[in-house]
Design an enzyme around this catalytic site. Structure first.
Site, PDB file in Angstrom:
ATOM      1  N   HIS A 195      20.155 -17.951  19.058  1.00 12.39           N
ATOM      2  CA  HIS A 195      19.919 -16.999  20.158  1.00 12.39           C
ATOM      3  C   HIS A 195      18.462 -16.576  20.166  1.00 12.39           C
ATOM      4  O   HIS A 195      17.839 -16.378  19.119  1.00 12.39           O
ATOM      5  CB  HIS A 195      20.884 -15.818  20.096  1.00 12.39           C
ATOM      6  CG  HIS A 195      20.659 -14.799  19.013  1.00 12.39           C
ATOM      7  ND1 HIS A 195      19.800 -13.743  19.159  1.00 12.39           N
ATOM      8  CD2 HIS A 195      21.208 -14.645  17.778  1.00 12.39           C
ATOM      9  CE1 HIS A 195      19.837 -12.983  18.070  1.00 12.39           C
ATOM     10  NE2 HIS A 195      20.676 -13.518  17.205  1.00 12.39           N
ATOM     11  N   ASP A 227      15.576 -11.884  13.304  1.00 15.37           N
ATOM     12  CA  ASP A 227      16.848 -12.022  14.042  1.00 15.37           C
ATOM     13  C   ASP A 227      16.527 -12.048  15.538  1.00 15.37           C
ATOM     14  O   ASP A 227      16.278 -11.023  16.124  1.00 15.37           O
ATOM     15  CB  ASP A 227      17.756 -10.838  13.688  1.00 15.37           C
ATOM     16  CG  ASP A 227      19.079 -10.881  14.431  1.00 15.37           C
ATOM     17  OD1 ASP A 227      19.403 -11.904  15.043  1.00 15.37           O
ATOM     18  OD2 ASP A 227      19.796  -9.860  14.395  1.00 15.37           O
ATOM     19  N   GLU A 267      22.907 -12.774  22.975  1.00  9.89           N
ATOM     20  CA  GLU A 267      23.801 -12.761  21.810  1.00  9.89           C
ATOM     21  C   GLU A 267      24.020 -11.340  21.307  1.00  9.89           C
ATOM     22  O   GLU A 267      25.127 -10.954  20.942  1.00  9.89           O
ATOM     23  CB  GLU A 267      23.210 -13.626  20.682  1.00  9.89           C
ATOM     24  CG  GLU A 267      24.165 -13.849  19.501  1.00  9.89           C
ATOM     25  CD  GLU A 267      24.041 -12.841  18.368  1.00  9.89           C
ATOM     26  OE1 GLU A 267      24.822 -12.918  17.418  1.00  9.89           O
ATOM     27  OE2 GLU A 267      23.178 -11.944  18.437  1.00  9.89           O
ATOM     28  N   GLU A 268      22.937 -10.568  21.279  1.00  8.49           N
ATOM     29  CA  GLU A 268      22.986  -9.249  20.637  1.00  8.49           C
ATOM     30  C   GLU A 268      23.890  -8.256  21.360  1.00  8.49           C
ATOM     31  O   GLU A 268      24.257  -7.234  20.806  1.00  8.49           O
ATOM     32  CB  GLU A 268      21.567  -8.672  20.519  1.00  8.49           C
ATOM     33  CG  GLU A 268      20.638  -9.448  19.584  1.00  8.49           C
ATOM     34  CD  GLU A 268      21.002  -9.309  18.105  1.00  8.49           C
ATOM     35  OE1 GLU A 268      21.969  -8.597  17.787  1.00  8.49           O
ATOM     36  OE2 GLU A 268      20.322  -9.929  17.281  1.00  8.49           O
ATOM     37  N   ASP A 303      21.347 -18.622  12.659  1.00  9.31           N
ATOM     38  CA  ASP A 303      21.039 -17.200  12.818  1.00  9.31           C
ATOM     39  C   ASP A 303      20.694 -16.628  11.439  1.00  9.31           C
ATOM     40  O   ASP A 303      20.719 -17.356  10.442  1.00  9.31           O
ATOM     41  CB  ASP A 303      22.265 -16.481  13.423  1.00  9.31           C
ATOM     42  CG  ASP A 303      21.901 -15.197  14.172  1.00  9.31           C
ATOM     43  OD1 ASP A 303      20.861 -14.579  13.856  1.00  9.31           O
ATOM     44  OD2 ASP A 303      22.684 -14.796  15.056  1.00  9.31           O
ATOM     45  N   HIS A 338      17.990  -6.020  11.812  1.00  5.14           N
ATOM     46  CA  HIS A 338      17.938  -5.077  12.942  1.00  5.14           C
ATOM     47  C   HIS A 338      16.969  -3.926  12.712  1.00  5.14           C
ATOM     48  O   HIS A 338      16.905  -3.008  13.524  1.00  5.14           O
ATOM     49  CB  HIS A 338      19.326  -4.556  13.338  1.00  5.14           C
ATOM     50  CG  HIS A 338      20.111  -5.561  14.125  1.00  5.14           C
ATOM     51  ND1 HIS A 338      21.156  -5.247  14.947  1.00  5.14           N
ATOM     52  CD2 HIS A 338      19.972  -6.909  14.223  1.00  5.14           C
ATOM     53  CE1 HIS A 338      21.646  -6.342  15.511  1.00  5.14           C
ATOM     54  NE2 HIS A 338      20.944  -7.370  15.073  1.00  5.14           N
TER      55      HIS A 338
END
Ligand code: CO
Ligand code: ZN
Length: 333
Positions: free
Chosen positions: A63, A165, A197-198, A220, A307
């Site tokens: 992603h 990410d 994706e998130e 990922d 994140h």
């Protein structure tokens, strides 16, 4: 600086929160173009790169969207309230600089009267240093997205900064594509850089539906168990090789695909780890549930502080993952 860092700096530094992937898609397309035969973008914004072959159809997905924030309300003094795009943790946000698509920067701060432990995202705001609402609105409109604006660095083979990410997954695919550009293989290879994706694995399923792959692999980041006093044990360490996903909360991977990925690692002398993530999910789940079902696997880059604006991973794990994926892609007959 390593090649991995330079690529990550370029791809990771490009604005691309979920649903606003245009710039990162263009950046990736410009790099990917020379390795493949065909490149398309679908309605959701997935970038689909194909290296044509007459054999097995293999899909590799990373992603390209990142988490971010979106302006929801501007008060009379020009402070901007926001909502989250993807999963945010308040502890990662305080006094962090963010950047909107037009280049406007601001700092995330919080209402001091609320006890710190009781803070939620509703108690946070973005300060762009505006004089008042009208002044703020010259730079930021309701619905504008922003991303972390924090520098990246490389030190002793470790990369650190925002959006490993999953721009590091995108970098991994680009490195694998480069290795495969001249490879002798019959396989029909699709490298998909997925959107959204998130916010719930929204792009990958549509891409897999159109490609109809025989096997699909997602790339990922995954968590690590190597930090002091972690709550849940996890047998994945940063720097000990790419992780082959067994399962997470969203997916149980196809055993034969896991075995083939591990085998590809062995064949090129790369140590792999086995990933069992007790929370979270990745595009792997969406790929698996497409059409009548797809055999899936996933290769993950062990990453700390996912994140946060300061995610951390080892460059060697990225290089290993790219090699393993190239071997797998060329060898699956
Ligand atoms: Co994520
Ligand atoms: Zn991710």
């Amino acid at each position: 600086m390593s090649k991995v860092f330079d690529l990550w700096n370029e791809v990771g530094g490009t604005f691309g929160p979920s649903g606003r992937e245009d710039a990162v898609r263009e950046t990736i397309a410009a790099i990917a173009g020379e390795y493949i035969d065909d490149i398309t973008t679908d309605a959701l914004g997935n970038l689909i790169c194909r290296k044509k072959g007459s054999g097995k159809k293999l899909l590799f997905a990373a992603h390209m969207d990142s988490i971010g924030v979106v302006a929801t309300w501007i008060d009379d003094k020009g402070f901007i309230r926001f909502s989250q795009v993807g999963g945010l943790f308040k502890g990662d946000l305080i006094n962090i600089t963010v950047r909107f698509a037009n280049g406007t920067r601001g700092v995330i701060s919080y209402e001091e009267k609320t006890p710190f432990k009781d803070l939620t995202l509703d108690n946070l705001f973005i300060d762009i240093g505006a004089k008042d609402k009208a002044d703020a609105e010259k730079c930021v409109q309701i619905g504008d997205f922003a991303v972390f604006d924090v520098p990246r660095f490389e030190q002793n083979g470790v990369l650190c900064g925002p959006y490993l990410d999953n721009r590091i997954g995108c970098v991994t695919l680009l490195l694998a594509m480069e290795q495969l550009a001249e490879a002798e293989t019959e396989n029909d290879l699709y490298f998909v850089f997925t959107a959204q994706e998130e916010v719930g694995l929204r792009g990958a399923g549509a891409a897999a539906f159109s490609v109809e792959p025989d096997v699909a692999i997602a790339v990922d980041v995954t968590d690590t168990g190597d930090l002091p006093e972690r709550k849940t044990p996890m047998a994945v360490d940063m720097g000990k090789g790419p992780a082959v996903k067994v399962m997470d909360r969203s997916v149980i991977c196809t055993p034969a695909v896991c075995a083939a990925l591990e085998q590809a690692g062995q064949e090129c002398g790369i140590t792999t780890q086995r990933e069992i993530l007790p929370f979270g999910g990745t595009d792997t789940a969406a790929l698996q549930k497409t059409r009548a079902g797809v055999q899936v696997g996933a290769v993950s880059i062990p990453t700390r502080y996912i994140h946060s604006p300061s995610e951390m991973c080892a460059a060697s794990d990225v290089e290993g993952a790219a090699k393993l994926l190239a071997k797998f892609a060329a060898g699956q007959n």
